[in-house]
Design an enzyme around this catalytic site. Structure first.
Site, short mmCIF file in Angstrom:
data_model
loop_
_atom_site.label_atom_id
_atom_site.label_comp_id
_atom_site.label_asym_id
_atom_site.label_seq_id
_atom_site.Cartn_x
_atom_site.Cartn_y
_atom_site.Cartn_z
N LYS A 209 26.96 48.13 55.61
CA LYS A 209 28.22 48.33 56.35
C LYS A 209 28.94 49.61 55.92
O LYS A 209 28.69 50.16 54.86
CB LYS A 209 29.09 47.07 56.22
CG LYS A 209 28.49 45.92 57.05
CD LYS A 209 29.32 44.68 57.10
CE LYS A 209 28.63 43.65 58.02
NZ LYS A 209 29.25 42.32 57.98
N ARG A 252 23.85 37.75 53.40
CA ARG A 252 23.17 38.11 54.65
C ARG A 252 22.78 39.58 54.55
O ARG A 252 23.66 40.44 54.44
CB ARG A 252 24.13 37.86 55.81
CG ARG A 252 23.59 38.16 57.18
CD ARG A 252 24.63 37.86 58.26
NE ARG A 252 24.11 38.14 59.58
CZ ARG A 252 24.10 39.35 60.14
NH1 ARG A 252 24.55 40.39 59.47
NH2 ARG A 252 23.62 39.51 61.35
N1 HH2 Z 1 27.86 40.71 60.17
C1 HH2 Z 1 27.27 41.13 61.31
C2 HH2 Z 1 26.76 40.20 62.23
N2 HH2 Z 1 26.84 38.88 61.98
N3 HH2 Z 1 27.48 37.09 60.60
C3 HH2 Z 1 28.07 36.64 59.47
N4 HH2 Z 1 28.14 35.33 59.22
N5 HH2 Z 1 28.59 37.52 58.54
C4 HH2 Z 1 28.57 38.87 58.72
O1 HH2 Z 1 29.10 39.61 57.87
C5 HH2 Z 1 27.96 39.36 59.92
C6 HH2 Z 1 27.42 38.43 60.85
C7 HH2 Z 1 27.13 42.60 61.56
O2 HH2 Z 1 25.92 43.10 61.04
P1 HH2 Z 1 24.56 43.32 61.85
O3 HH2 Z 1 24.04 42.06 62.44
O4 HH2 Z 1 23.63 44.01 60.93
O5 HH2 Z 1 24.94 44.35 62.99
P2 HH2 Z 1 25.24 44.19 64.54
O6 HH2 Z 1 26.40 43.28 64.70
O7 HH2 Z 1 25.50 45.60 64.99
O8 HH2 Z 1 24.02 43.59 65.21
#
Ligand code: HH2
Length: 275
Positions: A209, A252
């Site tokens: 992030k 995660r």
């Molecule tokens: N962060 C993201 C997505 N889902 N779920 C939980 N429970 N906690 C988090 O911190 C969280 C989440 C964002 O990260 P990512 O999936 O890598 O990116 P994107 O939303 O662009 O797909």
């Protein structure tokens, strides 16, 4: 498939597979089902306890995806992986959550914290995450009097509502980067114990992030650009380790193999302390 037991040998590692064109780190890499399934299998080989499958990016300004499109992205991947690992579905849509559980998912990971009734109806675990605002506006000058107290109050209310709705396994997540400045994220990590004290297993997602890029580039307090996602690996591992040391029951992450080593270290450290 119930997962959480308080006396876990080590914190759990949740590997991220985004079946999307636009996720901020792995967008476009796993839009093809075979590539997503192969990535999931690699994470299983690396020791992931959970694989979190998502079909819609939550990045600031991401375009919304219709349920049909999201289903087409995630269901084949969940069906292929669910026999071999616990799969969670990362969605804010009730229909996607239901169909994902029918396809084998054991947990609804919901950044909007609104799908508790679906998790209850389907008899699966539920992650309630805190966020302030929507993907479109959440990073526009977020403000709190006391970020940890506000997040704790919100998560306690979500968890109580989910329990009342009939969810047997409720997790809470501070939502790192969702309507928070770099300082807010750091305060949440430093004071994570106050969220752990709510009595629910805590999930934390810092992986790649932008606050990590700001720390790496020395621009946490300025308007300067963060280091690119490719330069946030070390910060991701370090921050996941901090979260686990401070009591997270799961992290995660995109980088599973190294985080599994860190989780084993934290687990061994916990068991080295005499009861
Ligand atoms: N962060 C993201 C997505 N889902 N779920 C939980 N429970 N906690 C988090 O911190 C969280 C989440 C964002 O990260 P990512 O999936 O890598 O990116 P994107 O939303 O662009 O797909």
């Amino acid at each position: 498939m119930t997962l959480y037991v308080p006396e876990l040998a080590h914190p759990l590692v949740m590997g991220i597979v985004n079946v999307t064109p636009d996720s901020f780190f792995d967008g476009g890499r796993y839009l093809d089902h075979d590539a997503a399934i192969a990535r999931g299998r690699q994470m299983i080989a690396e020791g992931a306890d959970i694989v979190d499958v998502g079909g819609e990016s939550t990045r600031p300004g991401a375009a919304p995806v219709a349920a049909g499109e999201e289903l087409g992205r995630v269901i084949p991947v969940i069906e292929a992986l669910a026999g071999d690992v616990r799969v969670s579905i990362d969605t804010t849509k009730a229909e996607v959550a239901r169909r994902a559980v029918e396809a084998g998912a054991f947990m609804v990971n919901d950044v909007s914290a609104t799908l508790d009734h679906v998790a209850a109806e389907m008899g699966v675990a539920f992650v309630a995450m805190h966020r302030k605002g929507t993907p479109a506006d959440m990073q526009t000058d977020p403000r709190y009097d006391d970020v940890v107290a506000e997040v704790a109050r919100y998560l306690a209310a979500c968890a109580a509502r989910a329990t009342e709705a009939g969810v047997a396994e409720v997790w809470v997540d501070p939502g790192i980067g969702f309507g928070k400045t770099g300082r807010h994220n750091l305060e949440l990590l430093a004071r994570l114990g106050e969220l752990v004290a709510l009595g629910y297993p805590v999930l934390v997602g810092t992986s790649r992030k932008s606050f990590l890029g700001r720390i790496a580039a020395g621009t946490l307090e300025s308007e300067g650009p963060p280091a690119p996602v490719s330069e946030r690996y070390e910060g991701s591992l370090a921050s996941a380790t901090v979260a686990m040391v401070n009591g997270a029951a799961a992290v995660r992450v995109h980088d599973v193999a190294a985080t599994v080593q860190a989780a084993k270290l934290v687990g061994s450290m916990r068991s080295a302390v005499p009861a």
